[in-house]
Design a protein around this motif. Structure first.
Motif, mmCIF file in Angstrom:
data_model
loop_
_atom_site.group_PDB
_atom_site.id
_atom_site.type_symbol
_atom_site.label_atom_id
_atom_site.label_comp_id
_atom_site.label_asym_id
_atom_site.label_seq_id
_atom_site.Cartn_x
_atom_site.Cartn_y
_atom_site.Cartn_z
ATOM 1 N N GLN A 54 0.876 -1.178 0.000
ATOM 2 C CA GLN A 54 0.000 0.000 0.000
ATOM 3 C C GLN A 54 0.908 1.221 0.000
ATOM 4 O O GLN A 54 1.529 1.546 1.023
ATOM 5 N N LEU A 55 0.987 1.915 -1.107
ATOM 6 C CA LEU A 55 1.973 2.970 -1.277
ATOM 7 C C LEU A 55 1.463 4.356 -0.921
ATOM 8 O O LEU A 55 2.261 5.253 -0.661
ATOM 9 N N GLU A 56 0.168 4.531 -0.954
ATOM 10 C CA GLU A 56 -0.351 5.845 -0.592
ATOM 11 C C GLU A 56 -1.766 5.747 -0.052
ATOM 12 O O GLU A 56 -2.562 4.935 -0.526
ATOM 13 N N LYS A 57 -2.043 6.591 0.914
ATOM 14 C CA LYS A 57 -3.387 6.704 1.483
ATOM 15 C C LYS A 57 -3.786 8.164 1.535
ATOM 16 O O LYS A 57 -2.996 9.013 1.935
ATOM 17 N N SER A 58 -5.010 8.438 1.147
ATOM 18 C CA SER A 58 -5.541 9.794 1.202
ATOM 19 C C SER A 58 -5.866 10.177 2.638
ATOM 20 O O SER A 58 -6.134 9.321 3.483
ATOM 21 N N ARG A 59 -5.879 11.487 2.866
ATOM 22 C CA ARG A 59 -6.312 11.959 4.190
ATOM 23 C C ARG A 59 -7.782 11.640 4.411
ATOM 24 O O ARG A 59 -8.276 11.677 5.544
ATOM 25 N N LEU A 60 -8.504 11.340 3.319
ATOM 26 C CA LEU A 60 -9.921 10.950 3.451
ATOM 27 C C LEU A 60 -10.055 9.623 4.183
ATOM 28 O O LEU A 60 -11.107 9.311 4.733
ATOM 29 N N LEU A 61 -8.995 8.847 4.163
ATOM 30 C CA LEU A 61 -9.042 7.513 4.758
ATOM 31 C C LEU A 61 -8.766 7.636 6.252
ATOM 32 O O LEU A 61 -7.616 7.630 6.686
ATOM 33 N N SER A 62 -9.852 7.743 7.025
ATOM 34 C CA SER A 62 -9.684 7.891 8.463
ATOM 35 C C SER A 62 -9.221 6.570 9.067
ATOM 36 O O SER A 62 -9.116 5.549 8.380
ATOM 37 N N ASP A 63 -9.013 6.598 10.379
ATOM 38 C CA ASP A 63 -8.556 5.389 11.082
ATOM 39 C C ASP A 63 -9.579 4.263 11.017
ATOM 40 O O ASP A 63 -9.250 3.105 11.263
ATOM 41 N N ARG A 64 -10.819 4.594 10.678
ATOM 42 C CA ARG A 64 -11.843 3.557 10.612
ATOM 43 C C ARG A 64 -11.749 2.757 9.307
ATOM 44 O O ARG A 64 -12.398 1.729 9.166
ATOM 45 N N PHE A 65 -10.974 3.257 8.381
ATOM 46 C CA PHE A 65 -10.831 2.595 7.085
ATOM 47 C C PHE A 65 -9.513 1.831 7.040
ATOM 48 O O PHE A 65 -8.474 2.344 7.460
ATOM 49 N N SER A 66 -9.562 0.623 6.499
ATOM 50 C CA SER A 66 -8.337 -0.114 6.262
ATOM 51 C C SER A 66 -8.476 -0.898 4.961
ATOM 52 O O SER A 66 -9.555 -1.391 4.638
ATOM 53 N N ALA A 67 -7.385 -0.993 4.249
ATOM 54 C CA ALA A 67 -7.387 -1.717 2.979
ATOM 55 C C ALA A 67 -6.201 -2.655 2.949
ATOM 56 O O ALA A 67 -5.146 -2.354 3.506
ATOM 57 N N GLU A 68 -6.406 -3.782 2.304
ATOM 58 C CA GLU A 68 -5.342 -4.770 2.169
ATOM 59 C C GLU A 68 -5.349 -5.328 0.759
ATOM 60 O O GLU A 68 -6.382 -5.325 0.082
ATOM 61 N N ARG A 69 -4.212 -5.841 0.390
ATOM 62 C CA ARG A 69 -4.108 -6.556 -0.880
ATOM 63 C C ARG A 69 -3.107 -7.705 -0.693
ATOM 64 O O ARG A 69 -1.974 -7.643 -1.168
ATOM 65 N N PRO A 70 -3.550 -8.739 -0.009
ATOM 66 C CA PRO A 70 -2.645 -9.867 0.257
ATOM 67 C C PRO A 70 -2.238 -10.554 -1.043
ATOM 68 O O PRO A 70 -3.061 -10.738 -1.941
ATOM 69 N N LYS A 71 -0.963 -10.859 -1.142
ATOM 70 C CA LYS A 71 -0.423 -11.561 -2.298
ATOM 71 C C LYS A 71 -0.575 -10.765 -3.596
ATOM 72 O O LYS A 71 -0.406 -11.325 -4.687
ATOM 73 N N GLY A 72 -0.904 -9.529 -3.514
ATOM 74 C CA GLY A 72 -0.975 -8.703 -4.718
ATOM 75 C C GLY A 72 -2.066 -9.066 -5.678
ATOM 76 O O GLY A 72 -1.994 -8.709 -6.866
ATOM 77 N N SER A 73 -3.103 -9.758 -5.199
ATOM 78 C CA SER A 73 -4.195 -10.122 -6.108
ATOM 79 C C SER A 73 -5.419 -9.284 -5.775
ATOM 80 O O SER A 73 -5.433 -8.091 -6.031
ATOM 81 N N PHE A 74 -6.439 -9.899 -5.143
ATOM 82 C CA PHE A 74 -7.630 -9.141 -4.803
ATOM 83 C C PHE A 74 -7.334 -8.180 -3.654
ATOM 84 O O PHE A 74 -6.311 -8.305 -2.957
ATOM 85 N N SER A 75 -8.232 -7.232 -3.462
ATOM 86 C CA SER A 75 -8.082 -6.273 -2.369
ATOM 87 C C SER A 75 -9.384 -6.192 -1.586
ATOM 88 O O SER A 75 -10.463 -6.439 -2.130
ATOM 89 N N THR A 76 -9.254 -5.863 -0.310
ATOM 90 C CA THR A 76 -10.432 -5.620 0.518
ATOM 91 C C THR A 76 -10.341 -4.232 1.128
ATOM 92 O O THR A 76 -9.251 -3.748 1.435
ATOM 93 N N LEU A 77 -11.488 -3.625 1.283
ATOM 94 C CA LEU A 77 -11.609 -2.332 1.956
ATOM 95 C C LEU A 77 -12.598 -2.515 3.095
ATOM 96 O O LEU A 77 -13.742 -2.915 2.868
ATOM 97 N N GLU A 78 -12.145 -2.272 4.310
ATOM 98 C CA GLU A 78 -13.002 -2.437 5.477
ATOM 99 C C GLU A 78 -13.280 -1.076 6.097
ATOM 100 O O GLU A 78 -12.374 -0.247 6.230
ATOM 101 N N ILE A 79 -14.513 -0.866 6.470
ATOM 102 C CA ILE A 79 -14.899 0.326 7.212
ATOM 103 C C ILE A 79 -15.449 -0.135 8.549
ATOM 104 O O ILE A 79 -16.408 -0.906 8.609
ATOM 105 N N GLN A 80 -14.836 0.343 9.606
ATOM 106 C CA GLN A 80 -15.294 -0.014 10.944
ATOM 107 C C GLN A 80 -16.193 1.101 11.497
ATOM 108 O O GLN A 80 -16.022 2.270 11.169
ATOM 109 N N ARG A 81 -17.135 0.691 12.318
ATOM 110 C CA ARG A 81 -18.028 1.661 12.998
ATOM 111 C C ARG A 81 -18.579 2.664 11.997
ATOM 112 O O ARG A 81 -18.376 3.865 12.106
ATOM 113 N N THR A 82 -19.283 2.158 11.001
ATOM 114 C CA THR A 82 -19.769 3.000 9.907
ATOM 115 C C THR A 82 -20.598 4.176 10.412
ATOM 116 O O THR A 82 -21.311 4.089 11.434
#
Lengths: 112, 115
Positions: A54-82
């Protein structure tokens, strides 16, 4: 279909719940981007992966947001406490080179 | 900060006629790309055309062409022989090559093609 796919297409959740979205890029695309689009506006950049890094994150991405891309294939975006302000279309895009981004159909999130 | 401005919220055109959508941008970069994306009511974003900033020749893709004025930081899209299927939201975007080529989008122009 060899395009970018996203799942789910629609998600309705109650405020305070956690949600996770998945993006499957075009095969062998090493670049993957997440954007957020609110009604009547252009997409706004959230985060960028090159392979699994993960090379860059916007300031829009608060601490409640997390993104992953394990093994460089698919990616997930999680939002906690929506929150209601998280309601938007979440778009994923992938590309093989620096001058192309192919977008998926998006996941529409509604937070009640 | 890089910004992209689309000053026309909505446009209408008769089928078979020509329409031009405007876009201006601001960047301190010397090398960048500019894009027009189309987002039909189904909302899947589709790349219409792209322009490399260091190329003076305007890009063309079938009925779609651009007028790229680098000094004026202007990048308009011309659609010739408009078709009903061209009805969509059109976004102008530029990229930041230094930052993984993330795209900065304008607010969009709704184009309605009338029969």
């Amino acid at each position: 279909d060899t395009g970018v796919s996203q799942d789910p297409r629609h998600k309705i959740t109650k405020r305070g719940q956690n949600v996770t979205f998945r993006c499957d890029p075009i095969s062998e695309h090493n670049r993957l981007y997440w954007y957020r689009q609110t009604l009547g506006q252009g997409p706004e950049f959230l985060t960028y992966f090159q392979n699994e890094a993960q090379l860059e994150k916007s300031r829009l991405l608060s601490d409640r947001f997390s993104a992953e891309r394990p093994k460089g294939s698919f990616s997930t975006l999680e939002i906690q406490r929506t929150e209601q302000g998280d309601s938007a279309m979440y778009l994923c895009a992938s590309g093989a080179t620096y001058n192309e981004q192919f977008f998926g159909p998006g996941t529409r999130l509604t937070v009640l | 900060a890089q910004t992209v401005t689309q000053s026309q919220p909505e446009m209408s055109v008769q089928e078979a006629e020509t329409v031009t959508l405007s876009c201006t941008y601001d960047t301190s970069e010397n090398n960048y790309y500019l894009f027009w994306y189309k987002q039909p009511p189904s909302r899947q974003m589709i790349l219409v055309i792209r322009q490399e900033a260091y190329k003076q020749q305007n890009a063309t893709e079938n009925r779609f062409s651009v007028n790229f004025q680098k000094a004026a930081k202007s990048f308009s899209l011309k659609i010739s022989d408009s078709q009903l299927g061209d009805t969509a939201m059109y976004f102008c975007a530029s990229d930041l090559m230094e930052y993984g080529n993330k795209l900065v989008f304008g607010a969009g122009t709704i184009l309605r093609v009338k029969s």
